[in-house]
Motif scaffolding. Structure first.
Motif, PDB file in Angstrom:
ATOM      1  N   GLN A  33       7.017 -52.390  -1.277  1.00  0.00           N
ATOM      2  CA  GLN A  33       6.325 -51.327  -1.991  1.00  0.00           C
ATOM      3  C   GLN A  33       7.276 -50.608  -2.946  1.00  0.00           C
ATOM      4  O   GLN A  33       8.455 -50.438  -2.657  1.00  0.00           O
ATOM      5  CB  GLN A  33       5.757 -50.294  -0.999  1.00  0.00           C
ATOM      6  N   CYS A  86       7.509 -46.964  -5.300  1.00  0.00           N
ATOM      7  CA  CYS A  86       6.905 -45.649  -5.485  1.00  0.00           C
ATOM      8  C   CYS A  86       7.914 -44.770  -6.210  1.00  0.00           C
ATOM      9  O   CYS A  86       9.101 -44.767  -5.871  1.00  0.00           O
ATOM     10  CB  CYS A  86       6.558 -45.028  -4.130  1.00  0.00           C
ATOM     11  N   THR A 122      -2.314 -45.967  -7.739  1.00  0.00           N
ATOM     12  CA  THR A 122      -1.746 -47.058  -6.950  1.00  0.00           C
ATOM     13  C   THR A 122      -2.313 -48.374  -7.450  1.00  0.00           C
ATOM     14  O   THR A 122      -3.529 -48.553  -7.478  1.00  0.00           O
ATOM     15  CB  THR A 122      -2.048 -46.859  -5.448  1.00  0.00           C
ATOM     16  N   GLU A 138       1.196 -53.229  -5.230  1.00  0.00           N
ATOM     17  CA  GLU A 138       2.185 -52.681  -4.300  1.00  0.00           C
ATOM     18  C   GLU A 138       2.899 -51.455  -4.863  1.00  0.00           C
ATOM     19  O   GLU A 138       3.827 -50.938  -4.247  1.00  0.00           O
ATOM     20  CB  GLU A 138       3.233 -53.758  -3.959  1.00  0.00           C
ATOM     21  N   SER A 139       2.497 -51.014  -6.061  1.00  0.00           N
ATOM     22  CA  SER A 139       3.231 -49.928  -6.725  1.00  0.00           C
ATOM     23  C   SER A 139       2.411 -48.648  -6.799  1.00  0.00           C
ATOM     24  O   SER A 139       1.233 -48.676  -7.182  1.00  0.00           O
ATOM     25  CB  SER A 139       3.623 -50.348  -8.144  1.00  0.00           C
ATOM     26  N   GLN A 140       3.047 -47.535  -6.464  1.00  0.00           N
ATOM     27  CA  GLN A 140       2.391 -46.230  -6.560  1.00  0.00           C
ATOM     28  C   GLN A 140       3.136 -45.370  -7.588  1.00  0.00           C
ATOM     29  O   GLN A 140       4.322 -45.099  -7.445  1.00  0.00           O
ATOM     30  CB  GLN A 140       2.372 -45.522  -5.209  1.00  0.00           C
ATOM     31  N   TRP A 178       5.188 -45.759  -0.132  1.00  0.00           N
ATOM     32  CA  TRP A 178       4.370 -44.834  -0.927  1.00  0.00           C
ATOM     33  C   TRP A 178       4.445 -43.419  -0.363  1.00  0.00           C
ATOM     34  O   TRP A 178       4.588 -43.217   0.832  1.00  0.00           O
ATOM     35  CB  TRP A 178       2.915 -45.284  -0.914  1.00  0.00           C
ATOM     36  N   GLU A 183      -3.467 -44.763  -0.427  1.00  0.00           N
ATOM     37  CA  GLU A 183      -3.757 -45.665  -1.550  1.00  0.00           C
ATOM     38  C   GLU A 183      -4.816 -45.105  -2.508  1.00  0.00           C
ATOM     39  O   GLU A 183      -4.752 -45.324  -3.710  1.00  0.00           O
ATOM     40  CB  GLU A 183      -4.230 -47.026  -0.995  1.00  0.00           C
TER      41      GLU A 183
END
Length: 300
Positions: free
Chosen positions: A10, A12, A56, A59-61, A181, A185
């Motif tokens: 992930q 973030c 979100t 896999e990226s926030q 994160w 989500e």
């Protein structure tokens, strides 16, 4: 696969959106998040709080921090507070989006650019590209911008075009640190419904009064009650002079009614609930230059 292994994939990070007033920062934030979380208006200086919008993707926030347009014209306590907010935000974030109007760079832009911390990745976002008639003119302008600051990337776009904002997300993504994160989500903002209500009322206030009303006006939520699918909200619009109160109320109360009606409809859409909204107008002379009043109205 362990939770730890999943978390390691992930990404973030905090992304600041900075620029002089009226370059389209709030419009860009709303487009990046995919829903309105920051107010927009033609009046300079509508964003006064640090608003966090969250998006979100995979896999990226992305956690966006919208800053007030850096104020260079006035020295009231309100402006000093706003400028401190901008400087504080920039040191906290992982990447900065420096927003300018494509093909333009003035003294107010330069003052904001001077705040960017050295060594922090900054992406030059040339907004309002649709207003540039000859794209070739951007080449010398871009060279001049690169001479001013070592930007990590250059992204010409129109914040109103979904494909453009998606491209910007793709460009920002590698700058987010690999870490779990910060939010769920489906989170859109860390601000409460109560705060969003005050911002939306303020947006309608500025949109419907145009340039008549000085920007030293604010909205205080006096009551916010939830009863099942109903929200009961009472709010006070605070202005500095009696004449401003008349502008807000309008002939036979028409303008205040319209501010209330438009804010209520948008709040119902945003909250997915029925909203009962009461609005009042009060005069508080000199509130924008009084540190105590600023704190009581929620300005940090």
């Amino acid at each position: 696969m362990t939770d730890e292994a999943e978390d390691s994939q992930q990404r973030c990070g905090l992304v600041a959106i900075v620029g002089r007033p009226n370059v389209g920062k709030s419009t860009l934030l709303n487009a990046l998040v995919g829903q309105k979380v920051s107010i927009t208006s033609a009046k300079a200086q509508t964003t006064r709080h640090r608003i966090t919008g969250i998006r979100t993707v995979g896999e990226s926030q992305f956690v966006f921090v919208d800053t007030p347009g850096f104020q260079t014209r006035h020295s009231a306590a309100l402006n000093r507070t706003l400028n401190r907010t901008v400087q504080g935000v920039l040191f906290d974030v992982d990447v900065v989006l420096f927003v300018v109007e494509a093909g333009r760079f003035g003294l107010d832009d330069a003052k904001v650019l001077a705040l960017l911390p050295p060594g922090k990745p900054a992406i030059l976002v040339a907004n309002k590209l649709d207003a540039v008639h000859r794209r070739a003119e951007l080449v010398p302008w871009l060279k001049g911008m690169q001479d001013r600051h070592a930007f990590a990337e250059f992204v010409p776009l129109s914040a109103k075009k979904e494909a453009d904002t998606q491209r910007l997300l793709d460009i920002v993504q590698p700058y987010l640190p690999e870490q779990p994160w910060f939010y769920e989500e489906d989170a859109l903002t860390d601000r409460s419904d109560r705060f969003l209500a005050s911002e939306l009322i303020r947006e309608k206030l500025f949109r419907l009064t145009g340039d008549e009303l000085p920007y030293a006006s604010t909205v205080v939520i006096d009551k916010f009650e939830e009863e099942g699918n109903l929200r009961r909200i009472a709010a006070t619009i605070v202005v500095e002079r009696d004449a401003h109160k008349g502008m807000v109320i309008g002939h036979e109360g028409e303008r205040l009614k319209r501010i209330g009606s438009e804010a209520r409809q948008e709040l119902e859409h945003l909250m997915g609930a029925k909203v009962f909204l009461e609005l009042w107008v009060k005069v508080r002379s000199g509130w924008a230059d009084n540190e105590e009043h600023l704190r009581s109205y929620g300005y940090e």
